[in-house]
Design an enzyme around this catalytic site. Structure first.
Site, PDB file in Angstrom:
ATOM      1  N   LYS A   1      72.996  -2.546  69.032  1.00 28.75           N
ATOM      2  CA  LYS A   1      73.141  -3.613  68.047  1.00 28.75           C
ATOM      3  C   LYS A   1      72.673  -4.945  68.618  1.00 28.75           C
ATOM      4  O   LYS A   1      72.996  -5.292  69.762  1.00 28.75           O
ATOM      5  CB  LYS A   1      74.604  -3.699  67.616  1.00 28.75           C
ATOM      6  CG  LYS A   1      74.891  -4.739  66.544  1.00 28.75           C
ATOM      7  CD  LYS A   1      76.358  -4.699  66.166  1.00 28.75           C
ATOM      8  CE  LYS A   1      76.696  -5.717  65.088  1.00 28.75           C
ATOM      9  NZ  LYS A   1      78.130  -5.653  64.698  1.00 28.75           N
TER      10      LYS A   1
ATOM     11  N   SER B   1      78.708  -5.112  59.862  1.00 31.45           N
ATOM     12  CA  SER B   1      77.520  -5.785  60.360  1.00 31.45           C
ATOM     13  C   SER B   1      76.653  -4.904  61.264  1.00 31.45           C
ATOM     14  O   SER B   1      75.547  -5.303  61.622  1.00 31.45           O
ATOM     15  CB  SER B   1      77.938  -7.044  61.130  1.00 31.45           C
ATOM     16  OG  SER B   1      78.681  -6.721  62.286  1.00 31.45           O
TER      17      SER B   1
ATOM     18  N   SER C   1      83.017  -3.634  61.077  1.00 35.28           N
ATOM     19  CA  SER C   1      81.561  -3.636  61.246  1.00 35.28           C
ATOM     20  C   SER C   1      80.979  -2.373  61.848  1.00 35.28           C
ATOM     21  O   SER C   1      79.769  -2.177  61.800  1.00 35.28           O
ATOM     22  CB  SER C   1      81.132  -4.850  62.073  1.00 35.28           C
ATOM     23  OG  SER C   1      81.260  -6.025  61.312  1.00 35.28           O
TER      24      SER C   1
END
Length: 482
Positions: free
Chosen positions: A83, A158, A182
């Site tokens: 990420k 996210s 997330s």
């Protein structure tokens, strides 16, 4: 195996093929690169890519497997997507923001460091919304990320890029961070596995490691792969004094859950629920019953106060403060939703509000605690709507779920409640698909610190379903390649 079959291999199987010299890490990396170049334009889940470096690392890994007295690492040669909010030494970390487009880190976060030391090969970074502050994955620096199952819809956020990359077959393992869901939101929306460990189980870097609502963890296509990653990343770290001293080693093989007591709640008593989510959750509960578990509905007695008080934390203590700081000097570079968040945070909260989330979490645990004392696990949906549109406005005043007006940011997810109850381990696994083809998921919630029971139940559930992505018909149709 076809090239696409190779791309969808679980890490556990790829490692066995490497050790048996039936597949090379080079073959796997090359297949993933070719697939990424073919399908990523349709979903846009990758940020920076390190394809040449990954191939070179794969060749070194191949040499280790081919050596006469092969000594390999736990994840030797396994491609990993990281990420774009987690530090990687020598690489830029943008946090989905133009503000950090040139920011290069001089060290890796502890989780990433451990995965690299275990032999994982970082193939690419995955997209995230600006500052990770939304359940959508869209930013000015990376654009809109789409759901591989239906590109009109979003992958959640996210860690949406990680979830989409796994579902699309362009990464073997992926990482995420989870402050309001997330990891689990995209796991549910993309039909993959995502784990929020108890806070401190996986060490993290500052300042996130000091945020009790924050957790870093794995996203994968199988439960065993999530356990494999956890076995590498968990445990105390000398640079994170919030990391737990005990290290939990999780089993990778399913066993019996006969007699296990499972509580469930479809809506926490106050959340509007889409019909597809309800139907798929009830079907998943029947699988647990078929395995011999005792399954019963419970009333947690939670109310909308959970939302109102939980938002104080996000406005005042984490996302809100970050957006306020950047607004002063960098408003021209920020997304509209980050600017809106900053302005609301400035107006809506004061220092006196800092205690409200803790009081709310305590009230929530007064009902959840006794439920978990009487049961081994709690199961609930991951998201109360399968997803939102890829271009969803998280400030849309007319947003609805199941025909009822809902908060456009938090009103379609059921994850942040367990960031408030941060010591409970929570694993999101697929539960089916909606009429839009977008996946749905369930959360398996354990007693505080009890990672093992969560994974034992999930492994049995996965085995009963025959796994996910194991056949071509169980994969998203985002191309017509081999």
């Amino acid at each position: 195996m076809t090239a696409t079959d190779i791309c969808y291999l679980p890490a556990t199987k790829a490692l066995a093929l490497f050790k048996g010299r039936k597949l090379s890490p080079v073959d796997l990396v090359q297949a993933l690169i070719a697939r990424a170049e073919r399908v990523n334009p349709a979903i846009n889940c990758l940020a920076d890519r390190y394809f040449d470096e990954a191939l070179e690392q794969a060749r070194r890994s191949e040499a280790r497997y081919m050596a006469r007295d092969a000594e390999t690492l736990p994840l030797d040669g396994i491609p990993l997507a990281v990420k774009d909010a987690q530090r990687v030494a020598g690489k830029r970390t943008t946090q989905g923001s133009l503000i950090f487009k040139d920011w290069v880190d001089d060290h890796s976060d502890p989780m990433i460091e451990r995965l690299q030391q275990a032999g994982a090969i970082i193939l690419a970074r995955t997209t995230t919304p600006e500052f990770c502050l939304s359940g959508i994955t869209a930013s000015r620096i990376w654009g809109v990320t789409r759901n591989p199952w239906n590109t009109e819809w979003g992958p959640g956020g996210s860690s949406g890029g990680s979830g989409a990359a796994l579902a699309a077959g362009i990464a073997t393992l992926a990482t995420g961070t989870d402050i309001g869901g997330s990891i689990r939101i995209p796991a549910g929306a993309c039909g993959v596995v995502g784990y929020k460990p108890p806070h401190g189980r996986n060490p993290d870097g500052p300042p996130a490691n000091f945020d009790r609502f924050n957790h870093c963890g794995p996203l994968t296509r199988s439960v065993a792969d999530a356990a494999l990653m956890q076995n590498v990343t968990s445990g105390p770290h000398p640079l994170d004094h919030d990391s737990l001293q005990d290290k939990v080693t999780l089993g990778l093989e399913p066993g019996s859950i006969k007699g296990m007591k499972i509580a469930y709640s479809l809506d926490f008593g106050y959340v509007p629920l889409e019909d597809d989510v309800r139907r798929n959750t009830l079907a998943a509960l029947e699988v647990f019953r078929s395995l011999g578990a005792v399954v019963e509905e419970v009333d947690l007695g939670w109310t909308g106060e959970v939302e109102r008080n939980g938002l104080h934390w996000y406005n005042l203590m984490h996302f809100g403060r970050q957006t306020i700081w950047h607004l002063k000097e960098s408003e021209a570079l920020m997304t509209d939703y980050a600017i809106a968040f900053a302005k609301v945070a400035q107006e809506a909260t004061t220092a006196d509000d800092a205690h409200k989330p803790w009081e709310q979490a305590h009230r929530m645990y007064q009902s959840l605690g006794p439920v978990l004392a009487a049961h081994d696990l709690l199961i609930c949906p991951t998201n109360n709507a399968p997803s939102v549109r890829a271009e969803h406005d998280p400030w849309d005043p007319d947003f609805t779920v199941a025909g009822k007006k809902a908060d456009p940011e938090f009103g379609w997810v059921m994850t942040h409640q367990f960031n408030m109850l941060h010591n409970c381990p929570v694993l999101s696994v697929p539960s089916g698909h909606a009429g839009t083809k977008v996946p749905t998921g369930i959360q398996i919630v354990g007693r505080t610190w009890d990672d093992e029971t969560v994974f034992r139940a999930a492994l049995a559930y996965e085995q009963a379903l025959g796994g996910w992505y194991t056949k071509p018909e169980n994969r998203p149709k985002i191309d017509s390649g081999p």
